[in-house]
Write an enzyme that holds these catalytic residues in place. Structure first.
Site, PDB file in Angstrom:
ATOM      1  N   PRO A 193      13.664  18.768  15.678  1.00 37.61           N
ATOM      2  CA  PRO A 193      12.739  19.070  16.779  1.00 37.61           C
ATOM      3  C   PRO A 193      13.241  20.310  17.496  1.00 37.61           C
ATOM      4  O   PRO A 193      14.421  20.395  17.845  1.00 37.61           O
ATOM      5  CB  PRO A 193      12.857  17.843  17.698  1.00 37.61           C
ATOM      6  CG  PRO A 193      14.162  17.204  17.357  1.00 37.61           C
ATOM      7  CD  PRO A 193      14.508  17.603  15.947  1.00 37.61           C
ATOM      8  N   MET A 194      12.377  21.290  17.705  1.00 38.61           N
ATOM      9  CA  MET A 194      12.781  22.491  18.458  1.00 38.61           C
ATOM     10  C   MET A 194      11.647  22.876  19.391  1.00 38.61           C
ATOM     11  O   MET A 194      10.582  23.323  18.941  1.00 38.61           O
ATOM     12  CB  MET A 194      13.101  23.646  17.497  1.00 38.61           C
ATOM     13  CG  MET A 194      14.378  23.418  16.701  1.00 38.61           C
ATOM     14  SD  MET A 194      14.852  24.875  15.756  1.00 38.61           S
ATOM     15  CE  MET A 194      13.622  24.862  14.458  1.00 38.61           C
ATOM     16  N   CYS A 208      19.985  17.411  23.793  1.00 39.95           N
ATOM     17  CA  CYS A 208      19.572  18.700  24.355  1.00 39.95           C
ATOM     18  C   CYS A 208      20.556  19.158  25.430  1.00 39.95           C
ATOM     19  O   CYS A 208      20.826  18.422  26.381  1.00 39.95           O
ATOM     20  CB  CYS A 208      18.172  18.577  24.952  1.00 39.95           C
ATOM     21  SG  CYS A 208      17.587  20.129  25.591  1.00 39.95           S
ATOM     22  N   LYS A 248      18.787  10.943  18.717  1.00 44.98           N
ATOM     23  CA  LYS A 248      19.436  12.202  18.327  1.00 44.98           C
ATOM     24  C   LYS A 248      20.493  12.545  19.374  1.00 44.98           C
ATOM     25  O   LYS A 248      20.189  12.588  20.569  1.00 44.98           O
ATOM     26  CB  LYS A 248      18.384  13.310  18.228  1.00 44.98           C
ATOM     27  CG  LYS A 248      18.957  14.650  17.780  1.00 44.98           C
ATOM     28  CD  LYS A 248      17.832  15.550  17.268  1.00 44.98           C
ATOM     29  CE  LYS A 248      18.325  16.924  16.886  1.00 44.98           C
ATOM     30  NZ  LYS A 248      18.608  17.780  18.043  1.00 44.98           N
ATOM     31  N   ASN A 291      23.247  17.119  11.130  1.00 46.30           N
ATOM     32  CA  ASN A 291      22.542  18.314  11.617  1.00 46.30           C
ATOM     33  C   ASN A 291      23.536  19.352  12.146  1.00 46.30           C
ATOM     34  O   ASN A 291      24.575  19.010  12.681  1.00 46.30           O
ATOM     35  CB  ASN A 291      21.570  17.871  12.734  1.00 46.30           C
ATOM     36  CG  ASN A 291      20.966  19.033  13.510  1.00 46.30           C
ATOM     37  OD1 ASN A 291      21.103  19.097  14.738  1.00 46.30           O
ATOM     38  ND2 ASN A 291      20.300  19.940  12.843  1.00 46.30           N
ATOM     39  N   ASP A 309      23.819  23.948  11.594  1.00 45.29           N
ATOM     40  CA  ASP A 309      24.250  25.100  10.786  1.00 45.29           C
ATOM     41  C   ASP A 309      23.944  24.970   9.296  1.00 45.29           C
ATOM     42  O   ASP A 309      24.641  25.581   8.485  1.00 45.29           O
ATOM     43  CB  ASP A 309      25.755  25.356  10.948  1.00 45.29           C
ATOM     44  CG  ASP A 309      26.128  25.740  12.366  1.00 45.29           C
ATOM     45  OD1 ASP A 309      25.218  25.929  13.183  1.00 45.29           O
ATOM     46  OD2 ASP A 309      27.334  25.853  12.646  1.00 45.29           O
ATOM     47  N   GLY A 326      17.233  23.079  11.638  1.00 45.33           N
ATOM     48  CA  GLY A 326      16.484  23.697  12.726  1.00 45.33           C
ATOM     49  C   GLY A 326      16.355  25.187  12.498  1.00 45.33           C
ATOM     50  O   GLY A 326      15.461  25.664  11.794  1.00 45.33           O
ATOM     51  N   ARG A 327      17.317  25.952  13.056  1.00 45.34           N
ATOM     52  CA  ARG A 327      17.211  27.418  13.058  1.00 45.34           C
ATOM     53  C   ARG A 327      17.177  28.018  11.660  1.00 45.34           C
ATOM     54  O   ARG A 327      16.637  29.112  11.472  1.00 45.34           O
ATOM     55  CB  ARG A 327      18.370  27.999  13.874  1.00 45.34           C
ATOM     56  CG  ARG A 327      18.254  27.661  15.370  1.00 45.34           C
ATOM     57  CD  ARG A 327      19.565  27.869  16.071  1.00 45.34           C
ATOM     58  NE  ARG A 327      20.604  27.004  15.499  1.00 45.34           N
ATOM     59  CZ  ARG A 327      21.905  27.189  15.656  1.00 45.34           C
ATOM     60  NH1 ARG A 327      22.329  28.204  16.378  1.00 45.34           N
ATOM     61  NH2 ARG A 327      22.762  26.358  15.105  1.00 45.34           N
TER      62      ARG A 327
HETATM   63  C1  LIG Z   1      14.826  26.764  20.207  1.00 37.57           C
HETATM   64  C2  LIG Z   1      15.430  25.397  20.064  1.00 37.57           C
HETATM   65  C3  LIG Z   1      14.793  24.314  20.646  1.00 37.57           C
HETATM   66  C4  LIG Z   1      15.340  23.028  20.516  1.00 37.57           C
HETATM   67  N1  LIG Z   1      14.667  21.965  21.054  1.00 37.57           N
HETATM   68  C5  LIG Z   1      15.137  20.706  20.838  1.00 37.57           C
HETATM   69  C6  LIG Z   1      14.400  19.580  21.280  1.00 37.57           C
HETATM   70  O1  LIG Z   1      13.319  19.686  21.870  1.00 37.57           O
HETATM   71  N2  LIG Z   1      14.933  18.349  21.031  1.00 37.57           N
HETATM   72  C7  LIG Z   1      16.144  18.188  20.382  1.00 37.57           C
HETATM   73  O2  LIG Z   1      16.573  17.055  20.164  1.00 37.57           O
HETATM   74  N3  LIG Z   1      16.833  19.238  19.951  1.00 37.57           N
HETATM   75  C8  LIG Z   1      16.363  20.485  20.138  1.00 37.57           C
HETATM   76  N4  LIG Z   1      17.050  21.552  19.639  1.00 37.57           N
HETATM   77  C9  LIG Z   1      18.269  21.328  18.823  1.00 37.57           C
HETATM   78  C10 LIG Z   1      17.889  21.260  17.339  1.00 37.57           C
HETATM   79  O3  LIG Z   1      17.075  20.140  17.083  1.00 37.57           O
HETATM   80  C11 LIG Z   1      19.157  21.153  16.460  1.00 37.57           C
HETATM   81  O4  LIG Z   1      19.864  19.991  16.795  1.00 37.57           O
HETATM   82  C12 LIG Z   1      20.076  22.352  16.637  1.00 37.57           C
HETATM   83  O5  LIG Z   1      19.340  23.570  16.626  1.00 37.57           O
HETATM   84  C13 LIG Z   1      21.150  22.395  15.541  1.00 37.57           C
HETATM   85  O6  LIG Z   1      20.570  22.481  14.268  1.00 37.57           O
HETATM   86  P1  LIG Z   1      20.475  23.889  13.459  1.00 37.57           P
HETATM   87  O7  LIG Z   1      21.857  24.452  13.390  1.00 37.57           O
HETATM   88  O8  LIG Z   1      19.936  23.505  12.115  1.00 37.57           O
HETATM   89  O9  LIG Z   1      19.563  24.778  14.252  1.00 37.57           O
HETATM   90  C14 LIG Z   1      16.556  22.835  19.791  1.00 37.57           C
HETATM   91  C15 LIG Z   1      17.184  23.948  19.222  1.00 37.57           C
HETATM   92  C16 LIG Z   1      16.642  25.215  19.336  1.00 37.57           C
HETATM   93  C17 LIG Z   1      17.343  26.379  18.678  1.00 37.57           C
END
Ligand SMILES: Cc1cc2nc3c(=O)[nH]c(=O)nc-3n(C[C@H](O)[C@H](O)[C@H](O)COP(=O)(O)O)c2cc1C
Length: 324
Positions: free
Chosen positions: A16-17, A100, A139, A200, A202, A224-225
């Site tokens: 979720p982002m 978050c 989460k 989750n 990187d 995510g990213r």
């Molecule tokens: C722009 C952005 C918005 C995010 N919004 C949420 C969110 O609404 N809820 C949540 O549980 N995590 C949120 N996250 C965290 C991501 O779900 C994830 O845990 C985190 O980016 C690490 O994963 P990644 O390295 O694959 O990006 C957000 C991350 C980013 C970068």
């Protein structure tokens, strides 16, 4: 893997982002092979649900597949009420955000701030699990800071409360997004609990996805990213996990996906908002499809969906001509 009564078609999850994983993006990623997507976080405060932003997030009915909807908050009864409302709107799974790090969220003692309050975590989880008859997932991060990595304790509380699956971002709250995600804590949690655990942090390639699954023994991975401007990563990961085959998504298909995604965005948000939301996605696509090009700057100067679509089509034609 299973989450409650649902059989998830594979081990690949979209994170979720907020501001990114809206309905058009989730649809696209599902189409490209994600097993389960999560909506952007919904506030538990009903006073804000009438806002345009919340209404767009509440639109669960047009989703495809299983609708997992994330909620954030710190008051057990408000969280329970929010979970019920979301189920009434069509949520099949409720996900609770305790990961978050945003100050706005943490100030209200929600998101990852809750990791410092294990008793309150237990109260919230029990209240939500008892309020709805759909699976509830959680989460978290690995803890508040590197000196207080309590994800094992929180995972056990979650299991006790009846949580159906746990996602762990391999960083503490104080690490924000700095440094590298660490997977030892995720591995330790996986060894200690029997509910499904999703790793989750990187994961940016098919090889890394496999390495994290192998190392942590997690039931799934969440990205995510790593999907910014390259949702086809899910298709590449799917093929690699399934058959060990390294695939590279064809350029022409990447371009077609981008065009379709932006068209969907324009349609979903409408003329007023659509061209603004499209900008960040197009910037990410441009970075992938033609790094160092000036296209992003030119595109950002456009302020209508019609102009944007024409510019994208020209961009695609130029890229494909160059590559042939
Ligand atoms: C722009 C952005 C918005 C995010 N919004 C949420 C969110 O609404 N809820 C949540 O549980 N995590 C949120 N996250 C965290 C991501 O779900 C994830 O845990 C985190 O980016 C690490 O994963 P990644 O390295 O694959 O990006 C957000 C991350 C980013 C970068």
């Amino acid at each position: 893997m299973r989450i409650g009564q649902y059989e998830i078609k594979n081990r690949i999850f979209l994170a979720p982002m907020a501001g990114v994983t809206d309905q058009p993006f989730r649809r696209l990623c599902s189409h490209l092979g994600v097993g389960l997507t999560f909506s952007e976080m919904m506030s538990t405060n009903p006073d804000v649900w009438h806002t345009e932003k919340s209404k767009l997030r509440l639109a669960h009915h047009q989703e495809i597949g299983i609708n997992a909807v994330q909620i954030a908050g710190s008051d057990p009864s408000e969280m329970a009420a929010a979970a019920k409302v979301n189920v009434a709107y069509g949520a099949d799974i409720i996900d609770i955000n305790m990961g978050c790090p945003a100050k706005k969220v943490n100030k209200k003692m929600a998101g990852s701030a809750l990791l410092r309050e294990p008793d309150l975590v237990a109260e919230i989880l029990e209240a939500v699990v008892n309020a709805v008859d759909v699976p509830v997932t959680l989460k978290i991060r690995t803890g508040w800071d590197p000196e207080h990595r309590n994800c094992l304790q929180i995972a056990k509380i979650a299991e006790q409360a009846g949580i159906s699956a746990l996602t762990i971002h391999g960083r503490t709250r104080s690490c924000l997004f700095q440094g590298n995600a660490e997977y030892d804590s995720i591995k330790a949690v996986k060894e200690a609990v029997s509910m499904p655990v999703i790793a989750n942090g990187d994961i940016t390639s098919a090889e890394k996805a496999k390495a994290v699954l192998d190392y942590t023994q997690a039931d799934g991975i969440m990205i995510g990213r790593g999907s910014y401007g390259r949702p086809w990563i899910f298709s590449e990961i799917g093929a690699f996990l399934e058959d060990g085959v390294q695939t590279v998504f064809p350029l022409e298909q990447k371009c077609q996906l981008m065009l379709k995604h932006i068209e969907d965005l324009h349609h979903f948000y409408g003329e007023e908002k659509g061209y603004r939301i499209a900008r960040k996605h197009v910037a990410w696509y441009a970075e992938q499809l033609q790094p160092n090009s000036n296209f992003k700057r030119t595109f950002n100067a456009l302020s209508s969906t019609v102009e944007q679509r024409q510019a994208l089509e020209d961009f695609v034609t130029a890229i494909l001509n160059e590559s042939s």
